[in-house]
Scaffold this active site. Structure first.
Site, PDB file in Angstrom:
ATOM      1  N   ASN A 582      12.087  24.697   3.925  1.00  0.00           N
ATOM      2  CA  ASN A 582      11.358  23.996   4.982  1.00  0.00           C
ATOM      3  C   ASN A 582      11.297  22.483   4.805  1.00  0.00           C
ATOM      4  O   ASN A 582      11.150  21.758   5.789  1.00  0.00           O
ATOM      5  CB  ASN A 582       9.925  24.534   5.067  1.00  0.00           C
ATOM      6  CG  ASN A 582       9.767  25.542   6.181  1.00  0.00           C
ATOM      7  OD1 ASN A 582      10.729  25.878   6.866  1.00  0.00           O
ATOM      8  ND2 ASN A 582       8.562  26.045   6.377  1.00  0.00           N
ATOM      9  N   ASN A 610       9.353  29.437  11.049  1.00  0.00           N
ATOM     10  CA  ASN A 610      10.709  29.659  10.535  1.00  0.00           C
ATOM     11  C   ASN A 610      10.824  30.963   9.742  1.00  0.00           C
ATOM     12  O   ASN A 610      11.924  31.484   9.560  1.00  0.00           O
ATOM     13  CB  ASN A 610      11.122  28.490   9.634  1.00  0.00           C
ATOM     14  CG  ASN A 610      11.284  27.191  10.412  1.00  0.00           C
ATOM     15  OD1 ASN A 610      11.589  27.215  11.601  1.00  0.00           O
ATOM     16  ND2 ASN A 610      11.065  26.061   9.744  1.00  0.00           N
ATOM     17  N   ARG A 611       9.708  31.460   9.261  1.00  0.00           N
ATOM     18  CA  ARG A 611       9.718  32.698   8.485  1.00  0.00           C
ATOM     19  C   ARG A 611      10.319  33.855   9.291  1.00  0.00           C
ATOM     20  O   ARG A 611      11.029  34.708   8.743  1.00  0.00           O
ATOM     21  CB  ARG A 611       8.294  33.060   8.062  1.00  0.00           C
ATOM     22  CG  ARG A 611       8.186  34.386   7.334  1.00  0.00           C
ATOM     23  CD  ARG A 611       6.739  34.827   7.187  1.00  0.00           C
ATOM     24  NE  ARG A 611       5.981  33.974   6.303  1.00  0.00           N
ATOM     25  CZ  ARG A 611       5.937  34.105   4.985  1.00  0.00           C
ATOM     26  NH1 ARG A 611       6.639  35.054   4.395  1.00  0.00           N
ATOM     27  NH2 ARG A 611       5.202  33.305   4.251  1.00  0.00           N
ATOM     28  N   ASP A 628       6.934  33.162  -2.086  1.00  0.00           N
ATOM     29  CA  ASP A 628       7.550  32.825  -3.363  1.00  0.00           C
ATOM     30  C   ASP A 628       6.546  32.707  -4.502  1.00  0.00           C
ATOM     31  O   ASP A 628       6.938  32.522  -5.659  1.00  0.00           O
ATOM     32  CB  ASP A 628       8.342  31.520  -3.234  1.00  0.00           C
ATOM     33  CG  ASP A 628       7.439  30.329  -2.972  1.00  0.00           C
ATOM     34  OD1 ASP A 628       6.387  30.508  -2.334  1.00  0.00           O
ATOM     35  OD2 ASP A 628       7.783  29.213  -3.403  1.00  0.00           O
ATOM     36  N   PHE A 713      -0.824  25.010  11.232  1.00  0.00           N
ATOM     37  CA  PHE A 713       0.033  25.243  10.060  1.00  0.00           C
ATOM     38  C   PHE A 713      -0.515  26.423   9.258  1.00  0.00           C
ATOM     39  O   PHE A 713      -0.742  26.350   8.056  1.00  0.00           O
ATOM     40  CB  PHE A 713       0.152  23.996   9.178  1.00  0.00           C
ATOM     41  CG  PHE A 713       1.401  24.011   8.324  1.00  0.00           C
ATOM     42  CD1 PHE A 713       2.629  23.707   8.892  1.00  0.00           C
ATOM     43  CD2 PHE A 713       1.358  24.360   6.982  1.00  0.00           C
ATOM     44  CE1 PHE A 713       3.789  23.722   8.132  1.00  0.00           C
ATOM     45  CE2 PHE A 713       2.503  24.389   6.212  1.00  0.00           C
ATOM     46  CZ  PHE A 713       3.729  24.076   6.789  1.00  0.00           C
ATOM     47  N   ASP A 717       1.392  35.146  10.000  1.00  0.00           N
ATOM     48  CA  ASP A 717       1.312  36.571   9.699  1.00  0.00           C
ATOM     49  C   ASP A 717       0.314  37.269  10.600  1.00  0.00           C
ATOM     50  O   ASP A 717       0.520  38.426  11.012  1.00  0.00           O
ATOM     51  CB  ASP A 717       0.961  36.779   8.222  1.00  0.00           C
ATOM     52  CG  ASP A 717      -0.259  35.998   7.785  1.00  0.00           C
ATOM     53  OD1 ASP A 717      -0.748  35.144   8.559  1.00  0.00           O
ATOM     54  OD2 ASP A 717      -0.735  36.243   6.661  1.00  0.00           O
TER      55      ASP A 717
END
Length: 793
Positions: A582, A610-611, A628, A713, A717
């Site tokens: 990103n 973008n996920r 991550d 931001f 989910d």
């Protein structure tokens, strides 16, 4: 008063010189001023005098208190160590969940076996030297989102589930009839513990296999079922070296009924095959029974005008009898390519059946035989024992189909030969070492006075018969043993003089020795009960599959990414890792230690949307969205993947949430557990159907939601959960409880959720907005422990 420079009468030892009772008495009245450790013999002598005096004058008839106290100490220490090891086993060694990937499998099948855990996979390609595993061919089955299929395709579980208990399957051979593939293989019967010949059938190029049953069962071990055609008949030449003969069978009702056609040779040949080459029939095999024969290092050849014989030996026999690692023992069916004959051999150098080698036959006549090794593109896996063929593969059968495509079958094992025995021996050795540690602790604490009983020592003055004394004087070995025992007993006194338990240094030494015992005991439990160390994939409907692992990150979290990639790329079912980059300069692929292909997708805008961006390069339906900064065992990942294959239309993940109340408020997992249910799964660690989820997320209806995600931001989910719920009135989420999970971002502070209060407040605002856009989640609730697998407790 007795003063021995700090050495009390609790020590017990032996030495090169003895002391009589008179000597001990004299020593007891002496004040010693020399070094304590130099006086270990005198210390031992005075202990004997005191011990003798105490038992004969103060407590006559009772000679066992010292022995009893030492025994109690020994047992008590072992109980303590066992308790610590039990806790360790409960937390680390034993899986916290029962595996249900082989539900319905006979309890007699798939038991741990010292010969290995062999299974069978399928390869295909445009030439025999460029075949790849079936998962690279992207073969799908239309009625399941769990596909594409992955190796292994035939296992002991699939055979046992068909009613034929098996510990492993190996030595696969194909027989092709049109578009139908028949697979013959050795299956080790877990009841008789001998090899039988099983057979399976496939009509979809090896993607799925129907287990037909046992084709051949004799009173002796069978393996290596080489099947071939001759003059319209189908023959099988299995290995039967245990019988001491080479039997040829003919099919009378293919593929399950066979009759013995002929005993073609009275030799215990191993892994034999027959081929027609240049107008002659050639029989290749190995005889390991002869004197001086190096096992797996010899090849013999015979020739005949008919596969039924008679057979004449080649003039150069034995062809090999030197380096067993060079592939002398046959490892599958020979094949012809571009007019050349190739032989497959086993490499047994490091361990039995480590890999296969391919040899080009340059000369094959009645007088000469010459071959040269050629390379073949069968790359070893980098996943370690998490791969089905990580440790070894020793058999390969390659054949060309009518379409011109090449197909192959090979066997593989995740553990080396004799692994279970090695682990048991190491475990027992570790437990035995614990006994030594306990004795050492007892000596230093005074609970164990004698390492070896006194009557085993050289200078024992107790009652002994003249016969025994005469025998011991004449027996050199007995004398040496008794002197050794004396030295061991003297060592106890020496150690106690050197290491004083009541000092700081002594306590530190005792603590270190105790910790060593704990480590050895835990090691013993792990070796004996911990299994092979593999975290295996889980079957679903008798098949394996693979998924794509997708994570989103940026330059400030590179250290996290390196650790993440190294760990998860070794998980069995991970096919590829996609890194959504990103912000910042992305790393070079060489900086990442990955066991699978890795792709970095650089984004132009730093957005959480973008996920779930559409990605045509992702070949699998299953995608694991995994932050991550989350680390968990591969076994948890594999269990989650299995549950998703059961419910591919749902979000299956590891972090549950319950959204309810008025006004809506975002809360953690504890709230969901207190209220005994959940209706949302966080996609920071969740399996989704990439084709369905990405399409929904980037639909026109989700545009307003995506704009809100960019504004805050946060909440990407949460949005996906609302989109799933909006698209279906039925259940849309499934929870899988991880054994453990670590959020590594807590160690660095690089996370959007590092301020929990602010993070939760923003997500509560998202809940209100998304409920207005897509309908409320209130009223939807699913209880924990609602599935039979027990993984959602």
């Amino acid at each position: 008063m007795i003063v021995l420079n700090g050495c009390s009468g609790g020590g017990c030892g032996g030495g090169s010189g003895g002391c009589s009772n008179a000597t001990a008495t004299a020593a007891a009245t002496t004040t010693t001023t020399g070094s304590c450790c130099d006086m270990s013999l005198k210390c031992w002598c005075m202990w004997r005098w005191l011990h003798h005096h105490h038992h004969h004058h103060h407590n006559p008839g009772r000679r066992w208190p010292s022995l009893a106290s030492g025994f109690v100490f020994f047992v008590g220490c072992f109980v303590l160590y066992a308790m610590i090891a039990s806790v360790y086993a409960w937390l680390v060694v034993f899986k916290p969940y029962v595996r249900t990937d082989v539900v319905g499998v006979s309890s007699l099948g798939c038991q741990e076996d010292n010969e290995g855990s062999w299974s069978i996979g399928v390869l295909s390609g445009h030439s025999p030297f460029s075949v790849k595993p079936i998962e690279h061919m992207n073969l799908w089955r239309d009625d399941s989102a769990a596909w594409p299929v992955a190796n292994p395709v035939v296992t002991c579980a699939s055979v046992s589930d068909s009613g034929f208990p098996s510990n492993f399957v190996a030595d696969p051979f194909l027989y092709v009839q049109g578009d139908t593939l028949y697979l013959f293989y050795e299956t080790k019967n877990s009841i008789t513990m001998q090899g039988d010949i099983g057979v399976s059938k496939s009509i979809d190029k090896g993607a799925t296999w129907q287990q037909l049953g046992i084709a051949l069962d004799e009173d002796w071990h069978l393996s290596f079922p080489y099947v071939f055609n001759h003059l319209g008949n189908i023959y099988m030449l299995p290995e039967s070296c245990q019988k001491g003969e080479l039997h040829l069978y003919r099919a009378i009702n293919f593929p399950l009924r066979w009759t013995l056609e002929k005993i073609i040779m009275k030799k215990p040949l191993v892994d034999s095959f027959i081929i027609n080459h240049d107008g002659e029939y050639w029989l290749f095999g190995s005889d390991h029974s002869s004197f001086g024969t190096k096992k797996n290092g010899q090849l013999e050849i015979w020739y005949s005008s008919s596969p039924l014989g008679p057979w004449k030996p080649h003039k150069k026999n034995p062809i090999y009898n030197f380096d067993k690692s060079l592939g002398a023992r046959n490892g599958g069916r020979p094949f012809t390519y571009d007019g050349n004959l190739y032989r497959v051999g086993q490499d047994c150098g490091e361990t039995y059946g480590r890999r296969v080698r391919v040899f080009k036959v340059e000369v094959l006549t009645k007088d000469e035989y010459r071959e040269v090794e050629v390379p073949i593109s069968l790359q070893d896996t980098n996943k370690g024992r998490n791969s089905w063929n990580a440790a070894r593969y020793h058999h390969l059968d390659l054949q060309q189909l009518s379409s011109g495509e090449w197909i192959g079958v090979m066997d593989g094992d995740r553990v080396p030969s004799g692994d279970s025995v090695r682990r048991f021996i190491l475990g027992c050795a570790s437990v035995a070492a614990v006994a030594v540690v306990v004795v050492l602790l007892g000596v230093l604490l005074g609970a164990v006075n004698c390492i070896i009983p006194l009557n085993w020592s050289t200078y024992y003055s107790g009652k002994r018969t003249d016969t025994i004394c005469t025998w011991e004087r004449s027996n050199l070995f007995s004398s040496k043993v008794r002197r050794l025992c004396s030295r061991l007993n003297r060592a106890a006194s020496f150690l106690r003089c050197r290491i004083k338990p009541n000092t700081c240094t002594g306590r530190l030494v005792l603590a270190m020795i105790f910790a060593m015992g704990v480590a050895l005991m835990c090691m013993g439990v792990k070796y004996i009960y911990g299994g092979s160390g593999a975290e295996e994939a889980y079957l679903w409907k008798g098949q394996y599959s693979q998924f794509t692992l997708l994570t989103m990150t940026y330059d400030a979290r590179l250290w996290n990414l390196k650790m993440y990639v190294k760990h998860y790329s070794r998980c069995s079912s991970v096919r590829e890792i996609v890194v959504v980059w990103n912000k910042g300069i992305p790393p070079e692929l060489s900086e990442l230690d990955s066991a699978v292909p890795i792709r970095i997708r650089v984004e132009n805008q730093n957005s959480l949307n973008n996920r779930f961006k559409k990605d045509s390069l992702i070949k699998t339906r299953a995608v694991l969205e995994l932050d991550d900064d989350i680390m968990m065992p591969c076994d948890d990942i594999e269990r989650g993947f299995r549950v998703w294959r059961q419910y591919p239309d749902r979000i299956v993940g590891f972090y549950p949430r319950l959204i309810d109340g008025s006004p809506l408020k975002y809360r953690g997992e504890k709230y969901a557990r207190r209220h005994k249910g959940y209706n949302m799964i966080l996609t920071g660690a969740a399996f989704i159907d990439s084709q369905v989820a990405f399409e929904r997320y980037w639909s026109e209806d989700a545009k307003a939601g995506r704009e809100l995600v960019d504004k805050y931001f946060n909440c990407e989910d949460v949005l996906l959960n609302y989109l799933y719920a909006n698209a279906s009135l039925s259940r849309t989420v499934e929870y899988v409880r991880p054994a453990w999970a670590i959020d590594t971002s807590k160690f660095s502070g690089v996370a959007i959720s590092r301020n929990t209060n602010v993070h939760y407040r923003i997500r509560s605002d998202c809940l209100l907005k998304f409920s207005e856009m897509y309908g409320s989640l209130v009223g939807r609730k699913w209880e924990f422990n609602g599935r039979k697998d027990g993984w959602d407790l």
